[in-house]
Design a protein around this motif. Structure first.
Motif, PDB file in Angstrom:
ATOM      1  N   ARG A 278       0.703  -1.256  -0.051  1.00  0.00           N
ATOM      2  CA  ARG A 278       0.061   0.046   0.113  1.00  0.00           C
ATOM      3  C   ARG A 278       1.128   1.271  -0.006  1.00  0.00           C
ATOM      4  O   ARG A 278       1.519   1.571  -0.934  1.00  0.00           O
ATOM      5  CB  ARG A 278      -0.951  -0.082   1.148  1.00  0.00           C
ATOM      6  CG  ARG A 278      -1.977  -1.204   1.060  1.00  0.00           C
ATOM      7  CD  ARG A 278      -2.884  -1.342   2.420  1.00  0.00           C
ATOM      8  NE  ARG A 278      -4.011  -2.258   2.081  1.00  0.00           N
ATOM      9  CZ  ARG A 278      -4.423  -3.129   2.886  1.00  0.00           C
ATOM     10  NH1 ARG A 278      -3.659  -3.341   4.008  1.00  0.00           N
ATOM     11  NH2 ARG A 278      -5.282  -4.013   2.641  1.00  0.00           N
ATOM     12  N   ARG A 279       0.992   2.147   0.897  1.00  0.00           N
ATOM     13  CA  ARG A 279       1.939   3.157   0.973  1.00  0.00           C
ATOM     14  C   ARG A 279       2.754   3.184   2.577  1.00  0.00           C
ATOM     15  O   ARG A 279       2.041   2.767   3.312  1.00  0.00           O
ATOM     16  CB  ARG A 279       1.086   4.348   0.730  1.00  0.00           C
ATOM     17  CG  ARG A 279       0.060   4.706   1.627  1.00  0.00           C
ATOM     18  CD  ARG A 279      -0.726   5.911   1.189  1.00  0.00           C
ATOM     19  NE  ARG A 279      -1.576   5.415   0.040  1.00  0.00           N
ATOM     20  CZ  ARG A 279      -2.709   5.043  -0.091  1.00  0.00           C
ATOM     21  NH1 ARG A 279      -3.379   4.600   1.199  1.00  0.00           N
ATOM     22  NH2 ARG A 279      -3.331   4.636  -1.035  1.00  0.00           N
ATOM     23  N   SER A 282       1.144   8.448   5.079  1.00  0.00           N
ATOM     24  CA  SER A 282      -0.242   8.940   4.411  1.00  0.00           C
ATOM     25  C   SER A 282      -0.262  10.071   5.156  1.00  0.00           C
ATOM     26  O   SER A 282      -0.528  10.129   6.586  1.00  0.00           O
ATOM     27  CB  SER A 282      -1.377   7.989   4.363  1.00  0.00           C
ATOM     28  OG  SER A 282      -2.429   8.565   4.126  1.00  0.00           O
ATOM     29  N   SER A 292       1.143  -1.064   6.011  1.00  0.00           N
ATOM     30  CA  SER A 292       1.900  -0.653   4.955  1.00  0.00           C
ATOM     31  C   SER A 292       1.846  -1.427   3.823  1.00  0.00           C
ATOM     32  O   SER A 292       2.338  -1.100   2.440  1.00  0.00           O
ATOM     33  CB  SER A 292       3.443  -0.415   5.242  1.00  0.00           C
ATOM     34  OG  SER A 292       4.073  -1.736   5.364  1.00  0.00           O
TER      35      SER A 292
END
Ligand SMILES: Cc1cc2nc3c(=O)[nH]c(=O)nc-3n(C[C@H](O)[C@H](O)[C@H](O)COP(=O)(O)OP(=O)(O)OC[C@H]3O[C@@H](n4cnc5c(N)ncnc54)[C@H](O)[C@@H]3O)c2cc1C
Length: 419
Positions: A278-279, A282, A292
């Motif tokens: 994902r990231r 954020s 993550s």
């Protein structure tokens, strides 16, 4: 003035790893966990040898072994037909010749206890509801203290999201639910007794509706954890024994193993499951562990990624703060204003940027390849038919099975040993 240097949301392997690493370096850390510990967790409970160096650094390796962790020396991949290939873990890891398995209730409790011992303030039954912002910079969290039945605010310039694959802090609603209706994947887990002869091995079964594994954990119990497609789950009314009958029991060897098995304790379920990266951040919130990204359970490496990303985030923070690993030096740096008048507990936008950049660099160098290999395997995971085919191929090809196991743990396929 912030209350803490960092607030960590979630007391699983990722959050506790970050909490221990930061606290050992003298940072003031608040760790908020919504459940009461110890809490069970849906997981294969397989702890790969690649976790061991981190467990040593966190000071919990000895305790994990002493808590009844079982030694795992082999992984057996078993096709629906019962055809089996065994891979020795000594040939797939540079860190240790074996893996271990221990219930997540016990394992996570050890880590949580160690975080408190290292100096983190660890609060259970505290569900974080939202992050508080100052402009676009995080400045704290609001949590529901479930036992007291009241809301509370805690302030810190660094917020770390370790709240797992269903994080509401850094993962959008759409991302949490993956796959087309009807073909999504769900997981079930329970501890069993009375399982036929299971030695120091993990058995990974493939069947047309998904895949699953058996591994011995402490107290003579066997952990059963498996993934099935939505259709199978629904047509069995979500009832675990009926789901097993309609899926796992299609594997001949699984049927033999589970003949006299009895469930001890409760069933855990999860899903629909969404896999992949994902990231890492954020809105200025740093994401670690499953928050993550979630590697496919087939690889059995989610715990290691959680432990390592926790460490990596802590290392990046300490680096950006100009602190070193030695607790003495760090304690002074974190607690006293610096000669230049800068309070190290204040985290400027540029400091936050350099934390993020350094964390992303560390993550890329260690995990990017591995996520790609796991992504290829995901094609199989998302299609139970393909999973059956791939499982069947691996179960016929010891060399390939060993290569794949190694590649999903290190990102590089390498020499393997098998029978
Ligand atoms: C079917 C299946 C089998 C698996 N088998 C294995 C395996 O054998 N080996 C392996 O290495 N990995 C396995 N994994 C992956 C592994 O379970 C995860 O990667 C690992 O648990 C991630 O750790 P984490 O700390 O990021 O998250 P978690 O372990 O999920 O911890 C998150 C914590 O945050 C808490 N929390 C959530 N929301 C909030 C909130 N708002 N406020 C406060 N606290 C909150 C939760 O209660 C939880 O304690 C498996 C996963 C699945 C789905």
């Amino acid at each position: 003035m912030p209350d803490y240097d960092a607030i960590i949301v979630g007391g699983g392997p990722a959050g506790t790893s970050a909490a221990i690493s930061l606290s050992q370096a003298g940072a003031r850390v608040l760790l908020l966990e919504e459940k009461r510990m110890p809490r069970g967790k849906l997981c294969g409970e397989f702890i790969t040898p690649e976790c061991f160096p981190t467990l040593e650094r966190l000071g919990v390796m000895g305790r994990t072994l002493a808590a009844g962790a079982q030694k795992i020396t082999r992984v057996s991949l078993i096709a629906s037909s019962g055809k089996c290939v065994q891979t020795h873990l000594s040939g797939t890891s540079n860190d240790a010749p074996c893996a271990i398995s221990l219930s997540r209730a016990r394992f996570d409790q050890i880590l949580f206890g160690r975080a408190a011992e290292a100096g983190a303030e660890c609060v259970e039954s505290a569900a974080v509801k939202q992050c508080l912002f100052d402009g676009n910079r995080p400045r704290g969290v609001e949590a529901m203290l479930l036992r007291a039945g009241k809301r509370a605010r805690f302030l810190a310039p660094l917020i770390i999201d370790a709240s797992g694959r269903n994080s509401r802090l850094t993962i959008g609603q759409r991302e949490r639910v993956a796959g087309r209706r009807g073909s999504r994947l769900y997981a079930l887990k329970a501890h069993l007794k009375g399982v036929e002869a299971l030695d120091n091995e993990v058995e990974l079964f493939f069947f047309p509706q998904g895949y699953g594994g058996l591994a011995r954990v402490e107290d003579d119990l066997i952990n059963l954890c498996f993934i099935v497609d939505e259709r199978t789950l629904k047509s069995a009314g979500g009832d675990p024994p009926r789901v097993i009958e309609a899926s796992l029991m299609n594997n001949r060897l699984a049927r033999e193993r589970l003949r006299g098995a009895e469930v001890v304790g409760k069933w855990y379920s999860a899903g629909p499951l969404a896999f992949g990266k994902r990231r890492l951040a954020s809105n200025g919130i740093i994401a670690i562990g499953d928050a993550s990204g979630m590697i496919d359970p087939f690889t059995g490496t989610g715990i290691q990624i959680a432990l390592r990303t926790g460490e990596m985030a802590a290392e990046s923070i300490l680096e950006a703060m100009g602190a070193s690993r030695e607790a003495q030096v760090c304690a002074t740096r974190f607690s006293a204003p610096q000669p230049n008048g800068v309070d190290p507990r204040e985290c400027s936008p540029s400091t936050l940027d350099s934390v993020m950049a350094s964390y992303a660099r560390r993550y890329r160098s260690e995990f990017s390849n591995r996520m790609k290999v796991a992504g290829l395997l995901r094609i199989a995971a998302f299609s139970p038919i393909a999973a059956g085919v791939v499982g069947g191929i691996l179960a016929r090809s010891p060399r390939l099975a060993s290569f794949v196991l190694r590649a999903t743990r290190s990102g590089n396929g390498a020499r393997g040993e098998s029978e």
